[in-house]
Motif scaffolding. Structure first.
Motif, short mmCIF file in Angstrom:
data_model
loop_
_atom_site.label_atom_id
_atom_site.label_comp_id
_atom_site.label_asym_id
_atom_site.label_seq_id
_atom_site.Cartn_x
_atom_site.Cartn_y
_atom_site.Cartn_z
N SER A 30 34.67 -18.52 -29.03
CA SER A 30 36.13 -18.51 -29.00
C SER A 30 36.70 -17.35 -28.18
CB SER A 30 36.70 -18.43 -30.42
OG SER A 30 38.11 -18.52 -30.35
N GLY A 31 36.11 -17.10 -27.04
CA GLY A 31 36.71 -16.11 -26.16
C GLY A 31 36.00 -14.79 -26.06
N GLY A 32 34.71 -14.76 -26.32
CA GLY A 32 33.93 -13.56 -26.01
C GLY A 32 33.58 -13.60 -24.53
N LEU A 33 32.57 -12.86 -24.14
CA LEU A 33 32.22 -12.84 -22.72
C LEU A 33 31.06 -13.79 -22.40
CD1 LEU A 33 32.76 -9.06 -21.92
CD2 LEU A 33 34.20 -10.99 -21.28
N ASN A 34 30.51 -14.44 -23.41
CA ASN A 34 29.50 -15.47 -23.18
C ASN A 34 28.37 -15.02 -22.26
OD1 ASN A 34 30.98 -17.51 -24.71
ND2 ASN A 34 32.45 -17.42 -23.04
N ASP A 35 27.81 -13.86 -22.57
CA ASP A 35 26.77 -13.31 -21.71
C ASP A 35 25.44 -13.12 -22.46
OD1 ASP A 35 27.49 -11.25 -23.37
OD2 ASP A 35 28.29 -9.96 -21.80
N GLY A 36 25.26 -13.89 -23.51
CA GLY A 36 24.05 -13.75 -24.34
C GLY A 36 22.76 -14.02 -23.58
N HIS A 37 22.80 -14.98 -22.64
CA HIS A 37 21.57 -15.30 -21.92
C HIS A 37 21.03 -14.09 -21.17
CE1 HIS A 37 22.81 -19.56 -22.48
NE2 HIS A 37 21.51 -19.72 -22.57
N TYR A 43 35.18 -24.03 -16.86
CA TYR A 43 33.83 -23.68 -17.31
C TYR A 43 33.86 -22.60 -18.39
CZ TYR A 43 28.99 -22.14 -17.33
OH TYR A 43 27.73 -21.80 -17.73
N GLU A 44 34.67 -21.56 -18.16
CA GLU A 44 34.69 -20.49 -19.17
C GLU A 44 35.30 -20.98 -20.48
OE1 GLU A 44 36.48 -16.53 -18.40
OE2 GLU A 44 34.77 -15.82 -19.60
N ARG A 45 36.32 -21.85 -20.37
CA ARG A 45 36.90 -22.41 -21.59
C ARG A 45 35.87 -23.24 -22.36
NH1 ARG A 45 42.39 -23.44 -22.03
NH2 ARG A 45 41.76 -24.67 -23.82
N THR A 46 35.09 -24.06 -21.63
CA THR A 46 34.14 -24.92 -22.35
C THR A 46 32.98 -24.12 -22.92
OG1 THR A 46 32.95 -25.51 -20.33
CG2 THR A 46 34.67 -27.02 -21.04
N ILE A 47 32.49 -23.10 -22.21
CA ILE A 47 31.38 -22.34 -22.82
C ILE A 47 31.88 -21.53 -24.01
CG2 ILE A 47 29.80 -22.32 -20.85
CD1 ILE A 47 30.67 -19.49 -20.21
N SER A 48 33.17 -21.21 -24.02
CA SER A 48 33.72 -20.53 -25.20
C SER A 48 33.71 -21.45 -26.42
CB SER A 48 35.15 -20.05 -24.94
OG SER A 48 35.14 -19.04 -23.96
#
Lengths: 109, 395
Positions: free
Chosen positions: B166-173, B155-160
Motif C-alpha cells: 500500500s505505498g511502500g517503496l517495493n524494493d524487497g527483491h 506499474y508502481e500502483r499495481t506492485i503496491s
C-alpha cells in the motif's frame, strides 16, 4: 489532487494476449469477471458509506452508533420495504420473469 | 488520502484507494482460500486417483494440470484469479489515466542529479510487443503522449497492491539480494553497478544506498517506465543513471561494471534473450565481476503439486515464458552463455530455504514425489520467492 487539465489520450483497457477460457460456454467466464468487478465496486461503496458516517460523527452531525439505533416510523418503514422489494425485482428481473411465465402456463392448463 | 511514498506517486481519491484495498483483500484472502480448496481437492481426490491410474508419472505437472482442470471448482478459481488480476490493472490504470497530464508535468526534471537517456530509435524486442505481461493493458513499453509516465505510474500502483505494501517503496527483491551478496562477501565494493530490466528502478535505488560510492545504472525498454523511474529517483534523492536499451544489448564498453543484477527479469524473457543477455553481461563485467539474477525457484526445486499451482500464472497472469524458465536450469544457462564451468552458483534468500530446496531435490532424486511435495509446502502455504543465480567472471 491533480490540477493540470488532462489532455492525454484515452488508455487501452485490454491487455494483449489471449484471455484464457475456462468454461464452456465462455459466458460463464464473463459472468465471473462481472462478479469480481461488482465485488470490488460494492466494497468501494461500503468503504464510502463508512467514511461518510465517520465524517458525520466527527463533525458532530450525529453521535457514534446513532445510525444503528435509529427507529423508523411505520410510514417510513413502509417506504423502505417497498424500495427493497422494487430493488429485488430489478436485480432478479430475469428469473422472476421466467417464474411469472411458468405460472401463467400453469394457470392456463 | 493516505501518505504517499514519494512526490511522484499518483494521487488516489477515496474510491481509488478503496478499490485498491478491495483488490488487495481479494488477493490476500479470497485467492489463497480458493487455492486451499484446490489443494485439498488434489490431496483428497485427484492426487490419489492419479497415483492409482498413472503410478509411473502421476507427478508430471501437465498431467496434474489436465486432471485439475476437469474440476469446475478449479476452473472457477483460475477464472476468478484472472479477473482479479484484471481488476488490479484497471484500478491502477483508470486512476492514472485521469491524472496522466499532471503526472507527466510533475515528472519533468529541471536539475537532476542522476540522468535519463532515451532512445526513440531503439528496436523493441518482439516478445515485448506480442503480449502484455501481468495483463497491464498496453504493456510496459506503451508511450501514450509527450513525456508520458503512465506505464511507470500504473506499474508502481499495481506492485503496491500485489506486494501488499500500500505505498511502500517495493524494493524487497533487491534488498534481499544485496543482503545475500554482502553476507557472502562483506568486503564487496563495486565501483559501477548495472541493473538489467530495471523498470521504474524500485529495485535499483537500494544499490546506491548499499554502495554509496558506486555509480549506479539501469536499462529498460520502456520509455514511460524510465521517465517515471527517473522522476521517482530524483524525488527520493537518489542519483542513478537510467537508459532506454534492451537487456540483451545495454550498450556499454567491455568491462564497464563490477556488478550486474536483474530482479524477476529471467522469467519474462524467452530463452534466446536470456542467453544473449548473459553473454552480454559477461562481456560488460570487469575481471572478477559478478552477475546476480534474482527470480523464482525452478520446477526441479519444487514438489509436483506446487509446480502445477505456480504454473497457473501462465493462464491468469499473461506470463508466456514462466513455465519455460522454470523448466530450465539457471546454472547451466549461465554456463551455456559462457561463464566458466564451476563459476556459477545457485543461492536462496536464507539457510532455511536452502535446506528446504536441497531436501526437495533429494526426495525428487530418490523418486519420492510425495515427500518432495510435502517438503515443498513447508512452511504452510509458502514457497521461497527469492532464488538467485550468481556468475563470476574470472579475475
Amino acid at each position: 489532487m491533480a490540477t493540470a487539465e488532462n489532455t492525454a489520450p484515452e488508455f487501452t483497457r485490454v491487455a494483449r494476449g489471449k484471455r484464457p477460457t475456462l468454461f464452456e460456454p465462455d459466458a460463464i467466464d464473463r459472468l465471473i469477471a462481472t462478479n469480481v468487478a461488482l465485488t470490488v465496486e460494492l466494497s468501494v461503496t461500503r468503504d464510502r458509506l463508512d467514511a461518510l458516517e465517520r465524517l458525520l460523527v466527527r463533525q458532530g452531525i450525529f453521535a457514534d452508533g446513532a445510525l444503528d439505533e435509529i427507529e423508523f416510523s411505520k410510514s417510513e418503514e413502509d417506504v423502505r420495504e417497498s424500495n427493497r422489494s422494487a430493488y429485488l425485482q430489478r436485480v432478479n428481473y430475469l428469473v422472476l420473469d421466467e417464474a411469472r411465465r411458468a405460472q401463467a402456463k400453469a394457470d392456463e392448463s | 488520502m493516505s501518505a504517499k511514498p514519494h512526490a511522484i506517486f499518483p494521487d488516489r481519491s477515496h474510491d481509488e484507494l478503496a478499490r485498491d484495498a478491495a483488490v488487495r483483500a481479494l488477493r490476500t484472502e479470497l485467492i489463497p482460500a480458493l487455492e486451499m480448496g484446490s489443494r485439498a481437492l488434489f490431496d483428497g481426490q485427484i492426487g490419489p486417483r492419479l497415483r492409482r491410474e498413472a503410478p509411473e508419472d502421476w507427478w508430471d505437472r501437465h498431467r496434474i494440470r489436465d486432471a485439475m482442470l476437469e474440476s469446475d471448482y478449479v476452473r472457477y478459481q483460475i477464472s476468478t484469479q484472472r479477473s482479479v488480476q484484471e481488476m488490479m490493472q484497471l484500478s491502477a490504470l483508470t486512476s492514472v489515466e485521469r491524472q496522466a497530464s499532471s503526472l507527466a508535468e510533475r515528472a519533468r526534471q529541471s536539475a537532476p542529479r542522476g540522468s535519463l537517456t532515451l532512445n526513440p530509435d531503439m528496436v523493441m524486442p518482439s516478445y515485448v510487443e506480442a503480449i502484455d505481461i501481468h495483463c497491464q493493458p498496453g504493456g510496459y513499453a506503451k508511450d501514450y503522449h509527450d513525456g508520458d509516465v503512465a506505464a511507470g505510474a500504473i506499474y508502481e500502483r499495481t506492485i503496491s497492491i500485489y506486494l501488499k505494501t500500500s505505498g511502500g517503496l517495493n524494493d524487497g527483491h533487491s534488498r534481499t539480494l544485496i543482503g545475500f551478496l554482502k553476507e557472502r562477501d562483506p568486503e564487496m565494493a563495486p565501483r559501477r553497478i548495472l541493473e538489467l530490466g530495471c523498470g521504474i528502478g524500485n529495485n535499483l535505488l537500494p544499490y546506491k544506498e548499499a554502495f554509496p560510492d558506486a555509480e549506479v545504472h539501469g536499462v529498460d525498454v520502456g520509455a514511460a517506465l524510465l521517465r517515471y523511474g527517473h522522476a521517482r529517483a530524483e524525488a527520493l534523492g537518489v542519483p542513478v543513471h537510467l537508459k532506454q536499451a534492451p537487456a540483451e544489448d545495454p550498450g556499454y564498453d567491455d568491462g564497464s561494471f563490477d556488478l550486474i543484477v536483474s530482479h524477476i527479469l529471467a522469467h519474462e524473457v524467452p530463452e534466446e534473450a536470456w542467453l544473449t543477455l548473459n553473454r552480454e553481461a559477461l562481456r560488460l563485467l570487469a575481471p572478477g565481476g559478478v552477475v546476480a539474477h534474482g527470480d523464482v525457484p525452478v520446477y526441479s526445486e519444487l514438489g509436483p503439486y506446487t509446480q502445477y499451482a505456480y504454473s497457473k500464472e501462465t493462464y491468469f497472469n499473461n506470463e508466456p515464458f514462466w513455465c519455460a524458465y522454470r523448466d530450465r536450469d539457471p546454472v547451466a544457462d549461465l554456463e551455456r552463455a559462457g561463464f566458466p564451468a564451476g563459476s556459477v552458483e545457485r543461492g536462496f534468500a536464507d539457510p532455511t530455504v536452502t535446506a528446504q530446496i536441497e531436501a526437495v531435490k533429494a526426495a525428487r532424486a530418490a523418486g519420492d514425489m510425495v515427500e518432495a511435495e510435502r517438503i515443498s509446502r513447508r512452511p504452510m502455504g509458502m514457497v521461497p520467492r527469492f532464488a538467485f543465480v550468481i556468475g563470476h567472471k574470472p579475475k
